[in-house]
Scaffold this active site. Structure first.
Site, PDB file in Angstrom:
ATOM      1  N   LYS A 126      89.805   6.599  59.615  1.00  7.91           N
ATOM      2  CA  LYS A 126      88.664   6.521  58.682  1.00  7.91           C
ATOM      3  C   LYS A 126      88.895   5.300  57.804  1.00  7.91           C
ATOM      4  CE  LYS A 126      84.904   8.794  57.536  1.00  7.91           C
ATOM      5  NZ  LYS A 126      84.004   9.614  58.367  1.00  7.91           N
ATOM      6  N   ASP A 166      79.282   5.997  58.177  1.00 14.84           N
ATOM      7  CA  ASP A 166      79.459   7.222  57.376  1.00 14.84           C
ATOM      8  C   ASP A 166      78.566   7.004  56.154  1.00 14.84           C
ATOM      9  OD1 ASP A 166      81.257   9.789  57.132  1.00 14.84           O
ATOM     10  OD2 ASP A 166      81.358   8.904  55.150  1.00 14.84           O
TER      11      ASP A 166
END
Ligand code: NDP
Length: 447
Positions: A126, A166
Site C-alpha cells: 500500500k 484508493d
C-alpha cells in the site's frame, strides 16, 4: 490463549508504539489466527505472524511540487511493501491529508490477507501521500503525480510492485502516474492497475469493489435463503466504492437510501435510483462537488451535516468511506433499527467495539478484507489481460469477479463456521488468508 495473544501484542506494540490503526488491524488478526496456529504443528513456533507484521520494506520520500501560484509545496510519499510470499506487492495508493505510516501499514497488512483470499498470485502493499487532492486544479494534480512517480518508479514494476487507486486516487491520477512512469522507464507495461480502457485498463475495474461488496452480501443472504430484493440499504461515502455498491444493490432491487462524504450524509427515503446515481456520479467525478448539493436537485431528500448515516433504519449497511467510521454506538443504533447484514466496502470501517457488537448479535457481518476484495481481484484480472495482451469482455470480467467473490465467501465459511452454525467471517477471512501466505513463507525459508 489470552496470555499468548497479549504477549504477541505487547511485542508488536513496543515496536510500533505510535501506530494505532496498524495495531488495531494486527490485533484483530492475532485474536483469530493465534488460537489456530497453536493447534497446528506446521505453524507453531515458527514466528510466522511476527514475520508477517514486519513489512518487507518501507519506502518514504519527499514529494516537492509547484502549485498554481508558483509556491513550492512539500508532501510526503510512502510505499509499504508488506509481503511478497505469493506474488508481487499489490495494493492501492491513497492521497489524503490524514495519510501516515500507521494508516498505510494497516492497509498494507490487510491487503496481504485480502489478496491471498482472491486466490490470485498477488502479495500485499500500500502507499500514498498526505497530499490533499481536494480543490486542486488538474495542473496541480498532474504536477504532484509526476513528482510522486519521479521517486516511486525506481521501486515498482510489473513483476515487483503494482500500485492501484484508493481514496483520492482514481482514473485521472492513475493516468498522470502511468504517463510519468512510462516516460521515466521508456516502457509500456502493466505497472499500475485502474488504467483507462484505451491504454491497458480492464472493463469492470471501476465497478469492481462496489459490485464485489454487493455480490458478497448476496452470498451471505443466500445462506439464509434470502436476497437483496426489497431490502433497505444504507451506504456511506460517495466515491468510487459507494457509487458502484449503490448501482449494483439497486440493480438487484434493493433500495439504497443514503450516501455521504466527509461533510455529512443525504437521506433519500424514496431510494437513490439509476438517474439519481448518475447525478451523484457527475457531481463527484466531474464537478468534484459536495454531496450536500443532492438536495438542491432532489429537495424531498434530507442533508444532515457532520453526521454519519448509521441512525437511519435499514436491513443492510455498506460502509464505503473510510476506516473506523462505524463505532460501538453506531453499531448499537444499526442493530436496534433491525440491520442484520453489514458488508464492508471500505477497509476496516468498523472499529473493534462495533465488530464485537455485530458478532455478539450474530448478524451477517463481513469484514472489508473479504467483502471488498473484488477491486484488487479485478486488478489481478487487469494484470492478466496486460500480460496476455488481450481484453476480456465486460461479461467475462464480471463473471470472473462473481466467481471470485463466491469463492472468498466459501473460504470464509470453511474457516469461520462455529460449532453453533454461526459463520464468523472475520475468523474465516483471517485464517483463510493466513494459511495461504504462511504456507508460501514456510516453503521459501527464513528470508
Ligand atoms: P474515493 O476517494 O473515491 O471516495 C472516498 C469517499 O469516502 C468520499 O465520499 C469521501 O468524502 C469519503 N471519506 C473519505 N475520508 C473520509 C472521512 N475521514 N470521513 C468521512 N468520509 C470520508 O475512495 P474509494 O471509494 O476508492 O475508497 C473508499 C474506501 O474503500 C476506502 O476505505 C478504501 O480503502 C476502500 N477500498 C477501495 C478500493 C478501490 O478499488 N477503490 C478497493 C478496496 C477498498 P470526501 O470526498 O468528502 O473526502
Amino acid at each position: 490463549m489470552k496470555s499468548k495473544i497479549k504477549k504477541f501484542m505487547d511485542l508488536v506494540r513496543q515496536r510500533n508504539q505510535f501506530e494505532p490503526e496498524f495495531l488495531q488491524a494486527v490485533e484483530e488478526v492475532a485474536e483469530t489466527v493465534i488460537p489456530y496456529i497453536v493447534n497446528k504443528e506446521i505453524y507453531y513456533g515458527k514466528n510466522i505472524l511476527l514475520r508477517m507484521v514486519e513489512p518487507e520494506r518501507v519506502i518514504m520520500f519527499r514529494v516537492p511540487w509547484i502549485n498554481d501560484v508558483g509556491e513550492i509545496v512539500v508532501n510526503r510519499g510512502f510505499r509499504i511493501e508488506m509481503n511478497s510470499a505469493i506474488g508481487p506487492y499489490k495494493g492501492g495508493l491513497r492521497f489524503h491529508p490524514t495519510v501516515n505510516l500507521s494508516i498505510l501499514k494497516f492497509l498494507a497488512f490487510e491487503q496481504v490477507f485480502k489478496n491471498a483470499l482472491t486466490t490470485l498470485p498477488m502479495g500485499g502493499g500500500k502507499g500514498g501521500s498526505d497530499f490533499d487532492p481536494k480543490a486542486k486544479s488538474d495542473g496541480e494534480i498532474m504536477r504532484f503525480c509526476q513528482s510522486f512517480m519521479g521517486e516511486l518508479f525506481r521501486h515498482i514494476g510489473p513483476n515487483t510492485d503494482i500500485p492501484a487507486g484508493d481514496i483520492g486516487v482514481g482514473g485521472r491520477e492513475i493516468g498522470y502516474l502511468f504517463g510519468m512512469y512510462k516516460k521515466l522507464r521508456n516502457e509500456f507495461t502493466g505497472v499500475l492497475t485502474g488504467k483507462g480502457m484505451s491504454w491497458g485498463g480492464s472493463l469492470i475495474r471501476p465497478e469492481a469493489t462496489g459490485y464485489g461488496t454487493v455480490y458478497f452480501a448476496q452470498s451471505m443472504l443466500e445462506t439464509r435463503n434470502d436476497s437483496l430484493k426489497g431490502k433497505i440499504v444504507t451506504v456511506s461515502g460517495s466515491g468510487n466504492v459507494a457509487q458502484y455498491a449503490c448501482e449494483k444493490a439497486t440493480q438487484l432491487e434493493a433500495k439504497v437510501v443514503t450516501l455521504s462524504d466527509s461533510g455529512g450524509y443525504i437521506y433519500d427515503e424514496e431510494g437513490i435510483d439509476a438517474s439519481k446515481l448518475a447525478f451523484v456520479m457527475d457531481l463527484k467525478n466531474n464537478k468534484r462537488a459536495r454531496i450536500s448539493e443532492y438536495i438542491d436537485k432532489y429537495p424531498k431528500a434530507k442533508y444532515v451535516e457532520g453526521k454519519k448515516p448509521w441512525g437511519i433504519k435499514c436491513d443492510v449497511a455498506m460502509p464505503c468511506a473510510t476506516q473506523n467510521e462505524v463505532n460501538k454506538v453506531d453499531a448499537k443504533k444499526l442493530l436496534a433499527n433491525g440491520c442484520f447484514l453489514i458488508s464492508e466496502g471500505a477497509n476496516m470501517p468498523s472499529d473493534p467495539g462495533a465488530v464485537h457488537a455485530f458478532q455478539a448479535a450474530k448478524i451477517l457481518y463481513a469484514p472489508g478484507k473479504a467483502s471488498n476484495a473484488g477491486g484488487v481481484a479485478t486488478s489481478g484480472l487487469e494484470m492478466s489481460q496486460n500480460s496476455l495482451r488481450i481484453v476480456w469482455t465486460r461479461e467475462e470480467v464480471d463473471e470472473r469477479l462473481q466467481d471470485i467473490m463466491s469463492n472468498i465467501h466459501e473460504n470464509c465459511i470453511k474457516y469461520g463456521k462455529q460449532d453453533d452454525g454461526y459463520v464468523d467471517y472475520v475468523t474465516g477471512a483471517n485464517i483463510a488468508g493466513f494459511v495461504k501466505v504462511a504456507d508460501a513463507m514456510l516453503a521459501q525459508g527464513v528470508v
